[in-house]
Design an enzyme around this catalytic site. Structure first.
Site, PDB file in Angstrom:
ATOM      1  N   ASN A   1       8.109  -5.378  -0.640  1.00  0.00           N
ATOM      2  CA  ASN A   1       7.949  -4.224   0.238  1.00  0.00           C
ATOM      3  C   ASN A   1       6.476  -4.188   0.575  1.00  0.00           C
ATOM      4  OD1 ASN A   1       7.659  -1.777   1.499  1.00  0.00           O
ATOM      5  ND2 ASN A   1       9.089  -0.698   0.163  1.00  0.00           N
TER       6      ASN A   1
ATOM      7  N   TYR B   1      10.780   9.201   1.310  1.00  0.00           N
ATOM      8  CA  TYR B   1      10.784   8.252   0.198  1.00  0.00           C
ATOM      9  C   TYR B   1      11.477   8.771  -1.062  1.00  0.00           C
ATOM     10  CZ  TYR B   1       7.433   5.945   3.195  1.00  0.00           C
ATOM     11  OH  TYR B   1       6.830   5.348   4.267  1.00  0.00           O
TER      12      TYR B   1
ATOM     13  N   HIS C   1      12.567  -2.301   2.544  1.00  0.00           N
ATOM     14  CA  HIS C   1      11.958  -1.026   2.943  1.00  0.00           C
ATOM     15  C   HIS C   1      12.825   0.106   2.431  1.00  0.00           C
ATOM     16  CE1 HIS C   1       9.118  -3.060   5.471  1.00  0.00           C
ATOM     17  NE2 HIS C   1      10.121  -3.808   5.900  1.00  0.00           N
ATOM     18  N   ILE C   2      12.185   1.132   1.933  1.00  0.00           N
ATOM     19  CA  ILE C   2      12.891   2.302   1.414  1.00  0.00           C
ATOM     20  C   ILE C   2      13.513   3.080   2.573  1.00  0.00           C
ATOM     21  CG2 ILE C   2      12.609   4.493   0.180  1.00  0.00           C
ATOM     22  CD1 ILE C   2      10.288   3.048  -1.374  1.00  0.00           C
ATOM     23  N   SER C   3      12.724   3.286   3.616  1.00  0.00           N
ATOM     24  CA  SER C   3      13.217   4.044   4.777  1.00  0.00           C
ATOM     25  C   SER C   3      13.802   3.088   5.815  1.00  0.00           C
ATOM     26  CB  SER C   3      12.074   4.847   5.408  1.00  0.00           C
ATOM     27  OG  SER C   3      11.121   3.974   5.997  1.00  0.00           O
TER      28      SER C   3
ATOM     29  N   HIS D   1       3.968  -4.451   9.332  1.00  0.00           N
ATOM     30  CA  HIS D   1       3.863  -4.320  10.782  1.00  0.00           C
ATOM     31  C   HIS D   1       2.539  -4.832  11.342  1.00  0.00           C
ATOM     32  CE1 HIS D   1       7.203  -1.814   9.720  1.00  0.00           C
ATOM     33  NE2 HIS D   1       6.398  -1.073   8.995  1.00  0.00           N
TER      34      HIS D   1
ATOM     35  N   GLU E   1      12.566  -9.171   2.236  1.00  0.00           N
ATOM     36  CA  GLU E   1      11.788  -8.013   2.697  1.00  0.00           C
ATOM     37  C   GLU E   1      12.596  -6.743   2.451  1.00  0.00           C
ATOM     38  OE1 GLU E   1      10.249  -6.223   6.996  1.00  0.00           O
ATOM     39  OE2 GLU E   1      10.806  -8.347   6.850  1.00  0.00           O
TER      40      GLU E   1
ATOM     41  N   ALA F   1       2.989  -0.717   5.044  1.00  0.00           N
ATOM     42  CA  ALA F   1       2.475  -0.768   6.411  1.00  0.00           C
ATOM     43  C   ALA F   1       2.010  -2.164   6.815  1.00  0.00           C
ATOM     44  CB  ALA F   1       1.343   0.237   6.582  1.00  0.00           C
TER      45      ALA F   1
ATOM     46  N   ARG G   1       4.802  11.089  -2.500  1.00  0.00           N
ATOM     47  CA  ARG G   1       4.448  10.931  -1.087  1.00  0.00           C
ATOM     48  C   ARG G   1       5.665  11.199  -0.214  1.00  0.00           C
ATOM     49  NH1 ARG G   1       4.049   5.142   1.833  1.00  0.00           N
ATOM     50  NH2 ARG G   1       3.487   5.899   3.893  1.00  0.00           N
TER      51      ARG G   1
ATOM     52  N   ARG H   1       6.580   0.864  13.649  1.00  0.00           N
ATOM     53  CA  ARG H   1       7.290   0.365  12.467  1.00  0.00           C
ATOM     54  C   ARG H   1       8.538  -0.450  12.833  1.00  0.00           C
ATOM     55  NH1 ARG H   1       5.129   3.177   7.932  1.00  0.00           N
ATOM     56  NH2 ARG H   1       4.121   5.115   8.557  1.00  0.00           N
TER      57      ARG H   1
ATOM     58  N   PRO I   1       0.792  -1.218   0.000  1.00  0.00           N
ATOM     59  CA  PRO I   1       0.000   0.000   0.000  1.00  0.00           C
ATOM     60  C   PRO I   1       0.830   1.277   0.000  1.00  0.00           C
ATOM     61  CG  PRO I   1      -0.128  -1.081   2.135  1.00  0.00           C
ATOM     62  CD  PRO I   1       0.575  -2.019   1.203  1.00  0.00           C
ATOM     63  N   ASN I   2       0.358   2.212  -0.785  1.00  0.00           N
ATOM     64  CA  ASN I   2       0.884   3.572  -0.898  1.00  0.00           C
ATOM     65  C   ASN I   2       2.224   3.672  -1.620  1.00  0.00           C
ATOM     66  OD1 ASN I   2      -1.343   4.747   0.552  1.00  0.00           O
ATOM     67  ND2 ASN I   2      -0.448   3.830   2.370  1.00  0.00           N
TER      68      ASN I   2
ATOM     69  N   ASP J   1       1.808 -15.392   7.131  1.00  0.00           N
ATOM     70  CA  ASP J   1       1.424 -16.789   6.931  1.00  0.00           C
ATOM     71  C   ASP J   1       1.578 -17.201   5.469  1.00  0.00           C
ATOM     72  OD1 ASP J   1       0.840 -17.155   9.619  1.00  0.00           O
ATOM     73  OD2 ASP J   1      -1.343 -17.017   9.355  1.00  0.00           O
TER      74      ASP J   1
ATOM     75  N   ARG K   1      12.020   5.290  12.652  1.00  0.00           N
ATOM     76  CA  ARG K   1      10.713   5.938  12.508  1.00  0.00           C
ATOM     77  C   ARG K   1       9.834   5.617  13.721  1.00  0.00           C
ATOM     78  NH1 ARG K   1       8.378   5.125   6.772  1.00  0.00           N
ATOM     79  NH2 ARG K   1       7.058   6.812   7.544  1.00  0.00           N
TER      80      ARG K   1
END
Length: 139
Positions: free
Chosen positions: A72, A22, A98-100, A78, A96, A75, A17, A109, A9-10, A85, A105
């Site tokens: 990625n 990001y 993540h950009i940040s 978390h 996995e 949200a 954004r 997170r 998402p997002n 699963d 943060r």
């Protein structure tokens, strides 16, 4: 080498954004550069803002001849036991991404539901986190 990149998402809003977190480059622009850099790798891409669609995609490809999935989950990282699963259930290895740096943060997170089921985690290197994930599959 066949890799699938899944964004949650997002992440379709990267480049617009919160550029302080990001960056200001769109995900499409970055991924096109990544595809050109690794032209011997066959990439596919999937993005959804919906948890169930991400799970369906993991189920669809999780027993295929893919060499790996770069995920990625945004949200959902978390919050989604269901995505965790799904990763645990499939055979294709998942990295996995993540950009940040999620650990610098908000506290929520700091915990990943999916990390225990992933081959590895790459976070905090901006969009270059995706390149590092590709490199992890090439070794």
């Amino acid at each position: 080498m066949n890799l699938l990149i899944i964004n949650g998402p997002n992440l379709n809003l990267v480049g617009r954004r919160e550029p302080g977190i990001y960056g200001d480059q769109s995900i499409d622009t970055y991924l096109n550069k990544l595809y050109r850099k690794y032209n011997s790798v066959s990439f596919s891409y999937f993005q959804s803002n919906h948890e169930g669609e991400i799970i369906d995609k993991l189920h669809e490809v999780g027993f295929s001849d893919l060499d790996g999935i770069i995920l990625n989950a945004g949200a959902y990282t978390h919050t989604s036991l269901a995505i965790a699963d799904a990763i645990a259930a499939i055979n294709v290895p998942v990295v996995e991404v993540h950009i940040s740096n999620v650990h610098s943060r908000e506290e929520i997170r700091h915990h990943s539901m999916i990390s225990p089921f992933c081959r590895g985690v790459i976070a905090g290197f901006g969009l270059d986190s995706y390149r590092l994930a590709v490199e992890s599959f090439l070794k």
